[in-house]
Design a protein around this motif. Structure first.
Motif, PDB file in Angstrom:
ATOM      1  N   MET A   1      48.798  57.391  42.670  1.00  0.00           N
ATOM      2  CA  MET A   1      48.157  57.377  43.714  1.00  0.00           C
ATOM      3  C   MET A   1      47.334  55.856  43.779  1.00  0.00           C
ATOM      4  O   MET A   1      46.267  55.680  43.003  1.00  0.00           O
ATOM      5  N   PHE A   2      47.514  54.903  44.729  1.00  0.00           N
ATOM      6  CA  PHE A   2      46.611  53.889  44.455  1.00  0.00           C
ATOM      7  C   PHE A   2      45.869  53.180  45.433  1.00  0.00           C
ATOM      8  O   PHE A   2      45.769  53.290  46.355  1.00  0.00           O
ATOM      9  N   SER A   3      45.147  53.098  44.726  1.00  0.00           N
ATOM     10  CA  SER A   3      43.340  52.528  45.788  1.00  0.00           C
ATOM     11  C   SER A   3      43.899  51.600  47.501  1.00  0.00           C
ATOM     12  O   SER A   3      44.777  49.943  46.793  1.00  0.00           O
ATOM     13  N   GLU A   4      43.682  50.575  47.925  1.00  0.00           N
ATOM     14  CA  GLU A   4      43.148  50.050  48.992  1.00  0.00           C
ATOM     15  C   GLU A   4      42.799  48.746  47.802  1.00  0.00           C
ATOM     16  O   GLU A   4      43.275  47.721  47.824  1.00  0.00           O
ATOM     17  N   LYS A   5      42.100  48.814  46.267  1.00  0.00           N
ATOM     18  CA  LYS A   5      41.411  48.120  45.593  1.00  0.00           C
ATOM     19  C   LYS A   5      42.390  47.426  44.886  1.00  0.00           C
ATOM     20  O   LYS A   5      42.500  46.400  44.558  1.00  0.00           O
ATOM     21  N   ASP A   6      43.250  47.755  44.851  1.00  0.00           N
ATOM     22  CA  ASP A   6      44.266  48.042  43.392  1.00  0.00           C
ATOM     23  C   ASP A   6      45.698  47.501  44.351  1.00  0.00           C
ATOM     24  O   ASP A   6      45.666  46.141  43.219  1.00  0.00           O
ATOM     25  N   PHE A   7      45.299  47.173  45.328  1.00  0.00           N
ATOM     26  CA  PHE A   7      46.215  46.752  46.173  1.00  0.00           C
ATOM     27  C   PHE A   7      45.418  45.023  46.634  1.00  0.00           C
ATOM     28  O   PHE A   7      46.324  44.498  47.069  1.00  0.00           O
ATOM     29  N   GLU A   8      44.761  45.298  46.831  1.00  0.00           N
ATOM     30  CA  GLU A   8      43.520  43.585  46.902  1.00  0.00           C
ATOM     31  C   GLU A   8      44.110  43.883  45.622  1.00  0.00           C
ATOM     32  O   GLU A   8      44.369  41.648  46.277  1.00  0.00           O
ATOM     33  N   ARG A   9      43.815  43.494  44.932  1.00  0.00           N
ATOM     34  CA  ARG A   9      43.355  42.914  43.379  1.00  0.00           C
ATOM     35  C   ARG A   9      45.280  42.456  43.074  1.00  0.00           C
ATOM     36  O   ARG A   9      45.302  41.487  42.801  1.00  0.00           O
ATOM     37  N   LEU A  10      45.773  43.499  43.742  1.00  0.00           N
ATOM     38  CA  LEU A  10      47.494  43.313  42.890  1.00  0.00           C
ATOM     39  C   LEU A  10      47.712  41.512  44.481  1.00  0.00           C
ATOM     40  O   LEU A  10      48.373  40.516  43.549  1.00  0.00           O
ATOM     41  N   TRP A  11      47.321  41.942  45.388  1.00  0.00           N
ATOM     42  CA  TRP A  11      47.634  40.816  46.130  1.00  0.00           C
ATOM     43  C   TRP A  11      46.821  39.552  45.579  1.00  0.00           C
ATOM     44  O   TRP A  11      47.506  37.905  45.664  1.00  0.00           O
ATOM     45  N   PHE A  12      46.072  39.630  45.665  1.00  0.00           N
ATOM     46  CA  PHE A  12      45.103  38.127  45.168  1.00  0.00           C
ATOM     47  C   PHE A  12      45.226  37.801  43.914  1.00  0.00           C
ATOM     48  O   PHE A  12      45.724  36.970  43.417  1.00  0.00           O
ATOM     49  N   LEU A  13      45.798  38.527  43.337  1.00  0.00           N
ATOM     50  CA  LEU A  13      46.611  38.229  41.779  1.00  0.00           C
ATOM     51  C   LEU A  13      47.858  37.243  42.068  1.00  0.00           C
ATOM     52  O   LEU A  13      48.288  36.499  41.272  1.00  0.00           O
ATOM     53  N   TYR A  14      48.821  37.921  43.154  1.00  0.00           N
ATOM     54  CA  TYR A  14      50.266  37.588  43.309  1.00  0.00           C
ATOM     55  C   TYR A  14      49.563  35.748  43.896  1.00  0.00           C
ATOM     56  O   TYR A  14      50.273  35.126  43.550  1.00  0.00           O
ATOM     57  N   LYS A  15      48.936  35.902  45.234  1.00  0.00           N
ATOM     58  CA  LYS A  15      48.651  34.760  45.475  1.00  0.00           C
ATOM     59  C   LYS A  15      48.708  33.658  44.903  1.00  0.00           C
ATOM     60  O   LYS A  15      48.138  32.689  44.785  1.00  0.00           O
ATOM     61  N   THR A  16      47.657  34.347  43.734  1.00  0.00           N
ATOM     62  CA  THR A  16      46.482  33.420  42.884  1.00  0.00           C
ATOM     63  C   THR A  16      47.682  32.841  41.505  1.00  0.00           C
ATOM     64  O   THR A  16      47.816  31.413  40.590  1.00  0.00           O
ATOM     65  N   GLU A  17      48.030  33.876  40.915  1.00  0.00           N
ATOM     66  CA  GLU A  17      48.818  33.673  39.676  1.00  0.00           C
ATOM     67  C   GLU A  17      50.565  33.435  39.759  1.00  0.00           C
ATOM     68  O   GLU A  17      51.136  32.511  39.664  1.00  0.00           O
TER      69      GLU A  17
END
Length: 89
Positions: A1-17
């Motif tokens: 199960m993925f947490s809210e923080k995991d998805f937030e990190r993924l979204w940030f990484l996607y937007k920056t990289e």
């Protein structure tokens, strides 16, 4: 199960990289071992809270309505900012 923080990190990484390099969000999720459907469900649920808004100048209706009373554009100079603002809804 993925947490809210995991998805937030993924979204940030996607937007920056990922996005600047032309990688699709689906491919980015697969590359980070996160199911796209789980990410998409989180995204739909959380991203309704913030709506990007760009404000430029004064609406024509306000300028025309205020011409009889006072000239709004002469009293207050238009603020020009390099940053775009967001309004929380």
């Amino acid at each position: 199960m993925f947490s809210e923080k995991d998805f937030e990190r993924l979204w940030f990484l996607y937007k920056t990289e990922g996005e600047p390099n032309g990688v699709s969000i689906n491919s980015f999720c697969i590359g980070n071992n996160i199911p796209y459907t789980a990410f998409y469900d989180w995204f739909k649920k959380t991203q309704k809270k913030v709506v990007p808004v760009e404000v430029e100048g004064i609406p024509e209706e306000l300028v025309q309505a205020s011409n009889g009373e006072q000239d709004v554009t002469k009293e207050k100079p238009k603020r020009i900012s390099p940053n775009k603002g967001n309004i929380m809804v």
